[in-house]
Design a protein around this motif. Structure first.
Motif, PDB file in Angstrom:
ATOM      1  N   ALA A  89       0.833  -1.209   0.000  1.00  0.00           N
ATOM      2  CA  ALA A  89       0.000   0.000   0.000  1.00  0.00           C
ATOM      3  C   ALA A  89       0.862   1.251   0.000  1.00  0.00           C
ATOM      4  O   ALA A  89       0.568   2.226  -0.709  1.00  0.00           O
ATOM      5  N   GLU A  90       1.930   1.243   0.788  1.00  0.00           N
ATOM      6  CA  GLU A  90       2.825   2.402   0.835  1.00  0.00           C
ATOM      7  C   GLU A  90       3.545   2.592  -0.499  1.00  0.00           C
ATOM      8  O   GLU A  90       3.679   3.725  -0.992  1.00  0.00           O
ATOM      9  N   GLN A  91       4.005   1.503  -1.097  1.00  0.00           N
ATOM     10  CA  GLN A  91       4.711   1.604  -2.373  1.00  0.00           C
ATOM     11  C   GLN A  91       3.805   2.146  -3.469  1.00  0.00           C
ATOM     12  O   GLN A  91       4.169   3.084  -4.193  1.00  0.00           O
ATOM     13  N   PHE A  92       2.615   1.563  -3.594  1.00  0.00           N
ATOM     14  CA  PHE A  92       1.733   1.984  -4.678  1.00  0.00           C
ATOM     15  C   PHE A  92       1.008   3.282  -4.346  1.00  0.00           C
ATOM     16  O   PHE A  92       0.623   4.030  -5.250  1.00  0.00           O
ATOM     17  N   GLY A  93       0.839   3.571  -3.062  1.00  0.00           N
ATOM     18  CA  GLY A  93       0.355   4.896  -2.682  1.00  0.00           C
ATOM     19  C   GLY A  93       1.357   5.971  -3.059  1.00  0.00           C
ATOM     20  O   GLY A  93       0.988   7.070  -3.494  1.00  0.00           O
ATOM     21  N   THR A  94       2.641   5.664  -2.909  1.00  0.00           N
ATOM     22  CA  THR A  94       3.697   6.594  -3.334  1.00  0.00           C
ATOM     23  C   THR A  94       3.664   6.794  -4.845  1.00  0.00           C
ATOM     24  O   THR A  94       3.726   7.935  -5.339  1.00  0.00           O
ATOM     25  N   LEU A  95       3.542   5.691  -5.589  1.00  0.00           N
ATOM     26  CA  LEU A  95       3.478   5.792  -7.045  1.00  0.00           C
ATOM     27  C   LEU A  95       2.278   6.628  -7.494  1.00  0.00           C
ATOM     28  O   LEU A  95       2.396   7.484  -8.383  1.00  0.00           O
ATOM     29  N   GLU A  96       1.132   6.383  -6.902  1.00  0.00           N
ATOM     30  CA  GLU A  96      -0.073   7.123  -7.272  1.00  0.00           C
ATOM     31  C   GLU A  96       0.054   8.604  -6.909  1.00  0.00           C
ATOM     32  O   GLU A  96      -0.424   9.476  -7.640  1.00  0.00           O
ATOM     33  N   THR A  97       0.707   8.900  -5.799  1.00  0.00           N
ATOM     34  CA  THR A  97       0.900  10.286  -5.394  1.00  0.00           C
ATOM     35  C   THR A  97       1.826  11.013  -6.372  1.00  0.00           C
ATOM     36  O   THR A  97       1.601  12.185  -6.710  1.00  0.00           O
ATOM     37  N   LEU A  98       2.854  10.313  -6.832  1.00  0.00           N
ATOM     38  CA  LEU A  98       3.792  10.909  -7.782  1.00  0.00           C
ATOM     39  C   LEU A  98       3.222  10.999  -9.194  1.00  0.00           C
ATOM     40  O   LEU A  98       3.549  11.930  -9.946  1.00  0.00           O
ATOM     41  N   HIS A  99       2.367  10.038  -9.556  1.00  0.00           N
ATOM     42  CA  HIS A  99       1.840   9.949 -10.931  1.00  0.00           C
ATOM     43  C   HIS A  99       0.326   9.737 -10.869  1.00  0.00           C
ATOM     44  O   HIS A  99      -0.171   8.653 -11.199  1.00  0.00           O
ATOM     45  N   PRO A 100      -0.422  10.738 -10.421  1.00  0.00           N
ATOM     46  CA  PRO A 100      -1.855  10.548 -10.150  1.00  0.00           C
ATOM     47  C   PRO A 100      -2.643  10.097 -11.379  1.00  0.00           C
ATOM     48  O   PRO A 100      -2.434  10.584 -12.486  1.00  0.00           O
ATOM     49  N   GLY A 101      -3.523   9.116 -11.142  1.00  0.00           N
ATOM     50  CA  GLY A 101      -4.409   8.633 -12.190  1.00  0.00           C
ATOM     51  C   GLY A 101      -3.768   7.709 -13.196  1.00  0.00           C
ATOM     52  O   GLY A 101      -4.382   7.382 -14.220  1.00  0.00           O
ATOM     53  N   ARG A 102      -2.542   7.232 -12.892  1.00  0.00           N
ATOM     54  CA  ARG A 102      -1.835   6.422 -13.885  1.00  0.00           C
ATOM     55  C   ARG A 102      -1.419   5.050 -13.369  1.00  0.00           C
ATOM     56  O   ARG A 102      -0.807   4.270 -14.105  1.00  0.00           O
ATOM     57  N   ILE A 103      -1.729   4.711 -12.118  1.00  0.00           N
ATOM     58  CA  ILE A 103      -1.154   3.525 -11.496  1.00  0.00           C
ATOM     59  C   ILE A 103      -2.219   2.442 -11.265  1.00  0.00           C
ATOM     60  O   ILE A 103      -3.299   2.721 -10.749  1.00  0.00           O
ATOM     61  N   ASP A 104      -1.882   1.201 -11.640  1.00  0.00           N
ATOM     62  CA  ASP A 104      -2.716   0.022 -11.408  1.00  0.00           C
ATOM     63  C   ASP A 104      -1.983  -0.935 -10.478  1.00  0.00           C
ATOM     64  O   ASP A 104      -0.748  -0.987 -10.472  1.00  0.00           O
ATOM     65  N   LEU A 105      -2.753  -1.744  -9.749  1.00  0.00           N
ATOM     66  CA  LEU A 105      -2.144  -2.742  -8.870  1.00  0.00           C
ATOM     67  C   LEU A 105      -2.832  -4.085  -9.073  1.00  0.00           C
ATOM     68  O   LEU A 105      -3.920  -4.338  -8.549  1.00  0.00           O
ATOM     69  N   GLY A 106      -2.200  -4.931  -9.879  1.00  0.00           N
ATOM     70  CA  GLY A 106      -2.673  -6.292 -10.065  1.00  0.00           C
ATOM     71  C   GLY A 106      -2.047  -7.198  -9.020  1.00  0.00           C
ATOM     72  O   GLY A 106      -0.865  -7.059  -8.695  1.00  0.00           O
ATOM     73  N   LEU A 107      -2.828  -8.129  -8.497  1.00  0.00           N
ATOM     74  CA  LEU A 107      -2.394  -8.959  -7.371  1.00  0.00           C
ATOM     75  C   LEU A 107      -2.523 -10.435  -7.701  1.00  0.00           C
ATOM     76  O   LEU A 107      -3.554 -10.896  -8.187  1.00  0.00           O
ATOM     77  N   GLY A 108      -1.458 -11.182  -7.399  1.00  0.00           N
ATOM     78  CA  GLY A 108      -1.478 -12.623  -7.559  1.00  0.00           C
ATOM     79  C   GLY A 108      -1.063 -13.299  -6.273  1.00  0.00           C
ATOM     80  O   GLY A 108      -0.502 -12.668  -5.376  1.00  0.00           O
ATOM     81  N   ARG A 109      -1.317 -14.608  -6.183  1.00  0.00           N
ATOM     82  CA  ARG A 109      -0.965 -15.334  -4.956  1.00  0.00           C
ATOM     83  C   ARG A 109       0.135 -16.367  -5.173  1.00  0.00           C
ATOM     84  O   ARG A 109       0.551 -17.027  -4.230  1.00  0.00           O
ATOM     85  N   ALA A 110       0.638 -16.498  -6.403  1.00  0.00           N
ATOM     86  CA  ALA A 110       1.736 -17.429  -6.660  1.00  0.00           C
ATOM     87  C   ALA A 110       3.035 -16.860  -6.101  1.00  0.00           C
ATOM     88  O   ALA A 110       3.150 -15.655  -5.888  1.00  0.00           O
ATOM     89  N   PRO A 111       4.042 -17.702  -5.883  1.00  0.00           N
ATOM     90  CA  PRO A 111       5.301 -17.188  -5.339  1.00  0.00           C
ATOM     91  C   PRO A 111       6.113 -16.381  -6.336  1.00  0.00           C
ATOM     92  O   PRO A 111       6.917 -15.551  -5.936  1.00  0.00           O
ATOM     93  N   GLY A 112       5.912 -16.616  -7.648  1.00  0.00           N
ATOM     94  CA  GLY A 112       6.739 -15.937  -8.626  1.00  0.00           C
ATOM     95  C   GLY A 112       8.177 -16.400  -8.564  1.00  0.00           C
ATOM     96  O   GLY A 112       9.088 -15.660  -8.948  1.00  0.00           O
ATOM     97  N   SER A 113       8.386 -17.628  -8.081  1.00  0.00           N
ATOM     98  CA  SER A 113       9.744 -18.133  -7.875  1.00  0.00           C
ATOM     99  C   SER A 113       9.671 -19.624  -7.568  1.00  0.00           C
ATOM    100  O   SER A 113       8.597 -20.221  -7.544  1.00  0.00           O
ATOM    101  N   ASP A 114      10.841 -20.207  -7.268  1.00  0.00           N
ATOM    102  CA  ASP A 114      10.903 -21.608  -6.872  1.00  0.00           C
ATOM    103  C   ASP A 114      10.893 -21.731  -5.344  1.00  0.00           C
ATOM    104  O   ASP A 114      10.849 -20.732  -4.627  1.00  0.00           O
TER     105      ASP A 114
END
Length: 329
Positions: A89-114
């Motif tokens: 939330a802090e990371q993407f809140g920062t992105l949205e604050t810096l670049h308003p109206g341009r940020i999306d947050l897609g969420l997955g539950r896989a590890p993205g790794s081994d």
């Protein structure tokens, strides 16, 4: 009217390239996509993969956002069990604050790794079990309606960064429907459950403050070239690279070896992963994308350009835009 078209940038590190080369290519692609009229570019979280540079997903988004003006940028996605919801939330809140109206947050539950990398991330195998609760906690931080009394995301609170559930199974479809969130299906590499998952999502969808009607983003691979033959050559090269990436275990194969493996059962499984691939000249690619959009019952398409050659990669983006977006302008 044709569906909106977006890009999934896999932040590929090509042979002989560095991560810095990959980042420069991602900036160039996003800038060109902005000019061509693509809706958004997403980057996926992967770890411990020599060929993918998007491990620090929010940092890459910030870099690309600083070099573009209008195109939406986001995670496709952040593997939420790898992180605390407050941190994201802090990371993407920062992105949205810096670049308003341009940020999306897609969420997955896989590890993205081994498994080894999962341990290095300090993630428990049971982390995925709390994914639905983590999504709600994250959503609360971003809307300002925190679910943890006295804990707020700064920046983040009240930014209302839009959430998307990513998936390749019925679990993600059911969760997205229950929470009233958009659903993005990873059919570019996990095609098996596409039709059933979309049907379940649309049937079970419940409206929410973010979304009144179901919204499906379906992913596919595209290799577009001036000629069919050129596109087919690029597609074969991309399949050979997949052999080394997924089956090589640290070694690379000659073209002859790769072709033999592609004919094996393990190789055919890799080929099946790329089932939804539009390959050909511009009219052929457009026709395939039209059929896929109808098949997937999609509201938006997100494309992974899988040509391994950088020039061909960028050219695919341009040619697809010419026949898909250009026809609307």
């Amino acid at each position: 009217m044709a569906l909106p078209l977006s890009i999934l940038d896999l932040a590929h590190i090509g042979e002989g390239e560095t991560a810095a080369d990959s980042f420069a290519a991602s900036v160039a692609l996003a800038q060109r996509a902005e000019e061509l009229g693509y809706r958004r570019v997403w980057y996926a979280e992967h770890h411990n993969m020599d060929s993918i540079a998007s491990s620090a997903t929010s940092v890459l988004i910030a870099h690309v956002a600083a070099h573009t003006r209008t195109i939406r940028l986001g995670a496709g996605g952040v593997m939420l069990p790898n992180h605390s919801p407050l941190t994201i939330a802090e990371q993407f809140g920062t992105l949205e604050t810096l670049h308003p109206g341009r940020i999306d947050l897609g969420l997955g539950r896989a590890p993205g790794s081994d498994q080894q990398t999962m341990r290095a991330l300090r993630r428990s195998p049971a982390s995925a079990d709390s994914f639905p609760q983590d999504v709600l906690e994250l959503q609360g931080y971003l809307t300002g309606e925190t679910r943890i009394p006295g804990v707020h995301a700064t920046p983040g609170k009240g930014t209302d960064v839009p959430l998307y559930i990513l998936g390749s199974s019925l679990f993600g479809a059911q969760l997205a429907a229950m929470l009233g969130l958009p659903y993005a299906f990873a059919s570019h590499f996990a095609p098996a459950a596409l039709e059933e998952a979309v049907a379940v999502y649309r049937q079970e969808f419940k409206p929410s403050a973010q979304l009144a009607e179901p919204y499906v983003i379906a992913a596919l691979n595209v290799i577009a070239a001036e000629t069919t033959e050129e596109a087919e050559e690029q597609f074969l090269a991309s399949k050979r690279l997949r052999v080394s990436k997924f089956l090589g275990r640290g070694r690379t194969f000659t073209t002859e070896e790769a072709d033999m493996i592609l004919d094996s059962p393990a190789g055919q499984q890799l080929v099946q992963m790329a089932k939804y691939s539009a390959v050909g000249n511009p009219p052929e690619v457009k026709a395939y994308v039209e059929r896929f959009a109808e098949h997937a019952r999609a509201d938006e398409l997100i494309v992974a350009f899988s040509a391994p050659d950088r020039k061909a990669w960028m050219r695919s983006a341009e040619l697809l835009a010419d026949v898909w977006i250009g026809d609307q302008q």
